[in-house]
Design an enzyme around this catalytic site. Structure first.
Site, PDB file in Angstrom:
ATOM      1  N   THR A  99       0.882  -1.167   0.000  1.00  0.00           N
ATOM      2  CA  THR A  99       0.000   0.000   0.000  1.00  0.00           C
ATOM      3  C   THR A  99       0.917   1.213   0.000  1.00  0.00           C
ATOM      4  OG1 THR A  99      -1.657  -1.197   1.274  1.00  0.00           O
ATOM      5  CG2 THR A  99      -1.889   1.188   1.182  1.00  0.00           C
ATOM      6  N   LYS A 174      -7.623   1.583  -3.029  1.00  0.00           N
ATOM      7  CA  LYS A 174      -7.269   1.128  -1.668  1.00  0.00           C
ATOM      8  C   LYS A 174      -7.461   2.275  -0.661  1.00  0.00           C
ATOM      9  CE  LYS A 174      -5.196  -1.108   1.751  1.00  0.00           C
ATOM     10  NZ  LYS A 174      -5.512  -2.374   2.366  1.00  0.00           N
ATOM     11  N   LYS A 242       0.331   5.083   8.276  1.00  0.00           N
ATOM     12  CA  LYS A 242       0.919   5.352   6.956  1.00  0.00           C
ATOM     13  C   LYS A 242      -0.197   5.440   5.907  1.00  0.00           C
ATOM     14  CE  LYS A 242       1.812   1.831   4.727  1.00  0.00           C
ATOM     15  NZ  LYS A 242       1.301   0.874   3.774  1.00  0.00           N
TER      16      LYS A 242
END
Ligand code: NAD
Length: 294
Positions: A99, A174, A242
């Site tokens: 990701t 995502k 993150k």
């Protein structure tokens, strides 16, 4: 399906079982991780090859898979004399399951194209359990021909792998997924804390809610462990922070407000201060519960 030669770089909570599925399907898999003992354990378990650098892993591979923590690790693995690009073959496809940011995905896609190779941003959802069971949901961005080449192999550990558009589209999807889920987990923590504080039988409350309008993947898979205060598994709090930072950065560019996402990011910083660096991010529950000890 003919036997292919693959590279898998990053054998963490997700990558380790994902690489295992490629081996179980009979392919040759060369693995690399900065932790040598993880590589040795994987090879002993699955019987593939160990590489001593990303370059060595990528050399000769038709598809290079990566599952790394974030942008910085991707760039470290990509560039330099021992990096993936030093070994990436013309005509190969690099499938990245990290990701990461849209910026790094497009940068690596351009560098791969310049080298006559393909690059797909292919972040995943479904947790460690999904990786182990081969039931991940995978969001893919990149060129059609690379998707056609890599999809049958990505599907070895996915229940759904969808091509959503050009380079960056997988990462943006995502991010939408993460934006939808962060508030949900905090709401679950609040609901469980409320039920517990009210003296209810919370296990019974959960079993009722699972059949009601508040049901969710989080409730189904995390409510029980949150209630028990168990977080020694899954998706570590720094990784979710993150992801939230990636969402905030992309949203800022589009001037899209994300008040709940931003707030949960701050809550996760509290969790880290409480010692939750290595905990699954459902440890938002501990922060929520802390009012009772204070
Ligand atoms: P992890 O920290 O368990 O694994 C990352 C692995 O990469 C580690 O084994 C580490 O040693 C290795 N690594 C770091 N730098 C490297 C380098 N330069 N070269 C080679 N190996 C290197 O992380 P994870 O939980 O497996 O997550 C991987 C990615 O998947 C992250 O981007 C995360 O956001 C995403 N993700 C995780 C989950 C989850 O539930 N854990 C769910 C969905 C998505």
């Amino acid at each position: 399906m003919s036997v292919e030669k693959f590279a898998f770089i990053g054998l963490g909570r997700m990558g380790y079982p994902m690489a295992g599925h490629l081996r179980t399907a009979g392919h040759q898999v060369t693995v690399f991780d900065i932790f040598e003992e993880t590589v040795d354990r994987w090879v002993a378990e699955h019987g593939g090859q160990a590489a001593s650098s990303p370059r060595e892993a990528a050399a000769g591979a038709s598809i290079v898979f990566t599952s790394l923590p974030a942008d910085a690790h991707l760039r470290t693995a990509a560039y330099g004399d021992d990096g993936i690009f030093a070994g990436l073959e013309t005509g190969a496809v690099w499938v990245d399951h990290t990701t990461a940011s849209v910026v790094v995905s497009r940068e690596l896609a351009e560098a791969a194209t310049n080298q006559g190779a393909g690059f797909l941003d292919a972040p995943v959802s479904g947790g460690v359990q999904g990786a182990v069971n081969g039931g991940l949901t995978i969001m893919v961005g990149g060129a059609d021909e690379s998707v056609t080449r890599a999809l049958p192999f990505i599907e070895l550990y996915a229940s759904l792998a969808t091509h959503l558009g050009p380079s960056g589209a997988g990462q943006l999807t995502k991010m939408a997924n993460q934006i939808c889920v962060v508030g949900l987990c905090q709401a679950l923590a609040e609901g469980l804390d409320f039920a517990e504080s009210a003296g209810l039988d919370v296990a019974q409350v959960i079993s009722v809610m699972l059949k009601g309008s508040s049901t969710s993947w989080q409730m189904e898979n995390r409510a029980e462990t949150m209630l028990a205060g168990e977080y020694d598994f899954g998706f570590a709090t720094p990784l979710m922070q993150k992801d939230i930072a990636l969402c905030m950065e992309a949203a800022r560019e589009m001037a899209v407000p994300l008040p709940i996402t931003s707030m949960v990011g701050q809550f996760l910083a509290d969790v880290e201060r409480m010692g939750g660096q290595g905990w699954d991010w459902s440890s938002l529950m501990e922060r929520q519960r802390s009012h009772r000890s204070g």
